[in-house]
Design a protein around this motif. Structure first.
Motif, PDB file in Angstrom:
ATOM      1  N   ASP A 177       0.688  -1.347  -0.037  1.00 28.07           N
ATOM      2  CA  ASP A 177      -0.108  -0.015   0.251  1.00 28.07           C
ATOM      3  C   ASP A 177       1.042   1.066  -0.162  1.00 28.07           C
ATOM      4  O   ASP A 177       0.458   2.538   0.205  1.00 28.07           O
ATOM      5  CB  ASP A 177      -1.149  -0.089   1.001  1.00 28.07           C
ATOM      6  CG  ASP A 177      -1.818  -1.115   1.171  1.00 28.07           C
ATOM      7  OD1 ASP A 177      -2.219  -1.534  -0.451  1.00 28.07           O
ATOM      8  OD2 ASP A 177      -2.650  -1.114   2.449  1.00 28.07           O
ATOM      9  N   SER A 178       2.103   1.186  -0.054  1.00 28.22           N
ATOM     10  CA  SER A 178       3.615   2.129  -0.135  1.00 28.22           C
ATOM     11  C   SER A 178       2.931   4.178  -1.433  1.00 28.22           C
ATOM     12  O   SER A 178       2.657   2.500  -2.372  1.00 28.22           O
ATOM     13  CB  SER A 178       4.543   2.210  -0.093  1.00 28.22           C
ATOM     14  OG  SER A 178       4.923   1.336  -1.112  1.00 28.22           O
ATOM     15  N   ASN A 179       2.963   4.487  -1.411  1.00 27.37           N
ATOM     16  CA  ASN A 179       3.228   5.571  -2.586  1.00 27.37           C
ATOM     17  C   ASN A 179       4.513   6.036  -2.521  1.00 27.37           C
ATOM     18  O   ASN A 179       5.380   5.796  -1.844  1.00 27.37           O
ATOM     19  CB  ASN A 179       2.403   6.586  -2.133  1.00 27.37           C
ATOM     20  CG  ASN A 179       2.447   6.924  -0.722  1.00 27.37           C
ATOM     21  OD1 ASN A 179       3.062   7.207  -0.559  1.00 27.37           O
ATOM     22  ND2 ASN A 179       0.936   7.607  -0.451  1.00 27.37           N
ATOM     23  N   CYS A 180       4.441   7.110  -3.121  1.00 28.98           N
ATOM     24  CA  CYS A 180       5.429   8.539  -4.031  1.00 28.98           C
ATOM     25  C   CYS A 180       6.540   8.742  -2.703  1.00 28.98           C
ATOM     26  O   CYS A 180       8.106   8.539  -2.257  1.00 28.98           O
ATOM     27  CB  CYS A 180       5.496   8.556  -4.801  1.00 28.98           C
ATOM     28  SG  CYS A 180       5.438   7.815  -6.434  1.00 28.98           S
ATOM     29  N   SER A 181       5.627   9.012  -1.730  1.00 24.16           N
ATOM     30  CA  SER A 181       6.329   9.708  -0.846  1.00 24.16           C
ATOM     31  C   SER A 181       7.010   8.940   0.243  1.00 24.16           C
ATOM     32  O   SER A 181       7.243   9.399   1.598  1.00 24.16           O
ATOM     33  CB  SER A 181       5.143  10.720   0.227  1.00 24.16           C
ATOM     34  OG  SER A 181       3.959   9.962   0.386  1.00 24.16           O
ATOM     35  N   ASP A 182       6.483   7.562   0.283  1.00 24.00           N
ATOM     36  CA  ASP A 182       7.022   6.726   1.499  1.00 24.00           C
ATOM     37  C   ASP A 182       8.718   6.253   1.045  1.00 24.00           C
ATOM     38  O   ASP A 182       9.436   5.727   1.952  1.00 24.00           O
ATOM     39  CB  ASP A 182       6.421   5.285   1.101  1.00 24.00           C
ATOM     40  CG  ASP A 182       4.755   5.252   1.757  1.00 24.00           C
ATOM     41  OD1 ASP A 182       4.588   6.719   2.541  1.00 24.00           O
ATOM     42  OD2 ASP A 182       4.090   4.884   0.993  1.00 24.00           O
ATOM     43  N   ALA A 213      15.324   4.910  -4.751  1.00 22.40           N
ATOM     44  CA  ALA A 213      14.855   3.516  -3.900  1.00 22.40           C
ATOM     45  C   ALA A 213      13.276   3.137  -4.209  1.00 22.40           C
ATOM     46  O   ALA A 213      13.258   1.453  -4.130  1.00 22.40           O
ATOM     47  CB  ALA A 213      14.956   4.008  -2.634  1.00 22.40           C
ATOM     48  N   ALA A 214      12.351   3.988  -4.838  1.00 20.85           N
ATOM     49  CA  ALA A 214      11.438   3.780  -5.465  1.00 20.85           C
ATOM     50  C   ALA A 214      11.341   2.713  -6.413  1.00 20.85           C
ATOM     51  O   ALA A 214      10.890   1.735  -6.648  1.00 20.85           O
ATOM     52  CB  ALA A 214      10.365   4.594  -5.586  1.00 20.85           C
ATOM     53  N   GLN A 215      12.205   2.978  -7.635  1.00 21.15           N
ATOM     54  CA  GLN A 215      12.391   1.917  -8.879  1.00 21.15           C
ATOM     55  C   GLN A 215      13.272   0.617  -7.815  1.00 21.15           C
ATOM     56  O   GLN A 215      12.252  -0.076  -8.635  1.00 21.15           O
ATOM     57  CB  GLN A 215      13.026   2.744  -9.852  1.00 21.15           C
ATOM     58  CG  GLN A 215      14.029   2.147 -10.860  1.00 21.15           C
ATOM     59  CD  GLN A 215      12.424   1.917 -11.394  1.00 21.15           C
ATOM     60  OE1 GLN A 215      11.664   3.061 -11.820  1.00 21.15           O
ATOM     61  NE2 GLN A 215      12.666   1.178 -12.183  1.00 21.15           N
ATOM     62  N   SER A 216      13.552   0.754  -7.225  1.00 21.62           N
ATOM     63  CA  SER A 216      13.865  -0.635  -6.891  1.00 21.62           C
ATOM     64  C   SER A 216      12.861  -1.140  -6.349  1.00 21.62           C
ATOM     65  O   SER A 216      12.930  -2.893  -6.077  1.00 21.62           O
ATOM     66  CB  SER A 216      15.832  -0.239  -6.278  1.00 21.62           C
ATOM     67  OG  SER A 216      15.309   0.115  -4.678  1.00 21.62           O
ATOM     68  N   LEU A 246       3.102   3.198  -7.743  1.00 21.00           N
ATOM     69  CA  LEU A 246       4.637   4.320  -8.094  1.00 21.00           C
ATOM     70  C   LEU A 246       4.798   4.261  -9.346  1.00 21.00           C
ATOM     71  O   LEU A 246       5.042   4.780 -10.054  1.00 21.00           O
ATOM     72  CB  LEU A 246       5.210   2.929  -7.924  1.00 21.00           C
ATOM     73  CG  LEU A 246       5.681   2.629  -6.118  1.00 21.00           C
ATOM     74  CD1 LEU A 246       6.234   1.891  -5.648  1.00 21.00           C
ATOM     75  CD2 LEU A 246       5.096   3.885  -5.003  1.00 21.00           C
ATOM     76  N   ASP A 247       3.934   3.322 -10.283  1.00 21.34           N
ATOM     77  CA  ASP A 247       3.966   3.568 -12.006  1.00 21.34           C
ATOM     78  C   ASP A 247       2.425   3.998 -12.879  1.00 21.34           C
ATOM     79  O   ASP A 247       2.144   3.349 -12.890  1.00 21.34           O
ATOM     80  CB  ASP A 247       5.044   2.199 -12.775  1.00 21.34           C
ATOM     81  CG  ASP A 247       5.018   2.891 -14.462  1.00 21.34           C
ATOM     82  OD1 ASP A 247       5.505   4.695 -13.898  1.00 21.34           O
ATOM     83  OD2 ASP A 247       5.062   2.229 -14.772  1.00 21.34           O
ATOM     84  N   GLY A 270       7.547   1.809 -16.947  1.00 23.52           N
ATOM     85  CA  GLY A 270       8.247   1.536 -16.389  1.00 23.52           C
ATOM     86  C   GLY A 270       9.012   2.251 -15.484  1.00 23.52           C
ATOM     87  O   GLY A 270      10.140   1.629 -14.909  1.00 23.52           O
ATOM     88  N   ILE A 271       9.418   3.843 -15.528  1.00 23.09           N
ATOM     89  CA  ILE A 271       9.917   4.504 -14.096  1.00 23.09           C
ATOM     90  C   ILE A 271       8.492   4.833 -12.860  1.00 23.09           C
ATOM     91  O   ILE A 271       7.628   4.964 -13.212  1.00 23.09           O
ATOM     92  CB  ILE A 271       9.981   5.349 -15.234  1.00 23.09           C
ATOM     93  CG1 ILE A 271      10.921   5.229 -16.061  1.00 23.09           C
ATOM     94  CG2 ILE A 271      10.702   6.546 -14.178  1.00 23.09           C
ATOM     95  CD1 ILE A 271      11.782   5.816 -17.416  1.00 23.09           C
ATOM     96  N   ALA A 272       9.265   3.961 -12.169  1.00 24.92           N
ATOM     97  CA  ALA A 272       8.676   4.335 -10.886  1.00 24.92           C
ATOM     98  C   ALA A 272       8.791   6.078 -10.103  1.00 24.92           C
ATOM     99  O   ALA A 272       9.666   5.857  -9.936  1.00 24.92           O
ATOM    100  CB  ALA A 272       8.533   3.534  -9.982  1.00 24.92           C
ATOM    101  N   CYS A 273       8.211   6.746  -9.884  1.00 29.38           N
ATOM    102  CA  CYS A 273       7.755   7.887  -9.001  1.00 29.38           C
ATOM    103  C   CYS A 273       8.937   8.813 -10.094  1.00 29.38           C
ATOM    104  O   CYS A 273       9.880   9.111  -9.406  1.00 29.38           O
ATOM    105  CB  CYS A 273       8.562   7.497  -7.574  1.00 29.38           C
ATOM    106  SG  CYS A 273       7.084   6.560  -6.844  1.00 29.38           S
ATOM    107  N   GLU A 274       8.546   9.441 -11.314  1.00 29.37           N
ATOM    108  CA  GLU A 274       9.163   9.980 -12.244  1.00 29.37           C
ATOM    109  C   GLU A 274       9.353  11.335 -11.212  1.00 29.37           C
ATOM    110  O   GLU A 274      10.339  12.420 -11.438  1.00 29.37           O
ATOM    111  CB  GLU A 274       8.817  10.210 -13.677  1.00 29.37           C
ATOM    112  CG  GLU A 274       8.892   8.990 -14.509  1.00 29.37           C
ATOM    113  CD  GLU A 274       7.756   9.034 -15.583  1.00 29.37           C
ATOM    114  OE1 GLU A 274       8.088   8.721 -16.638  1.00 29.37           O
ATOM    115  OE2 GLU A 274       6.578   8.949 -15.332  1.00 29.37           O
TER     116      GLU A 274
END
Length: 99
Positions: free
Chosen positions: A59-64, A70-73, A85-86, A91-95
């Motif tokens: 349930d995490s989002n980009c602000s976590d 770190a979000a991409q990994s 996250l995407d 394919g890129i998380a939290c741009e």
């Protein structure tokens, strides 16, 4: 061990007295049912705790996350869990996370 006295049956026959141990007495059965119910409730609580523990990470989002890397990994480790996250599915998380 306890000695049980002799007694007369309704038909008039005499039953000889004998020794009785606690293991020969009938159990009421409530203790067994109560124990099984308590064990089942304990197992239910443990299963609920385990299932809630695993879902909280998804349930995490980009602000976590502290940075985009770190979000991409995290996104790469489990894409189905971190699919939120995407947003644009490229394919890129939290741009927009520039930290």
């Amino acid at each position: 061990m306890k000695y049980r006295r002799g007694y007369y049956k309704k038909d008039g026959t005499y039953v000889q007295g004998h020794f009785v141990t606690k293991s020969l007495k009938k159990s009421k059965g409530r203790k067994t049912k109560k124990g099984c119910f308590g064990f089942a409730m304990l197992m239910l609580i443990i299963l609920i705790a385990i299932s809630c523990e695993n879902d909280s990470d998804c349930d995490s989002n980009c602000s976590d996350f502290s940075s985009q890397t770190a979000a991409q990994s995290a996104f790469e480790s489990n894409r189905s869990c971190y699919s939120n996250l995407d947003r644009d599915n490229d394919g890129i998380a939290c741009e927009n996370n520039n930290n």
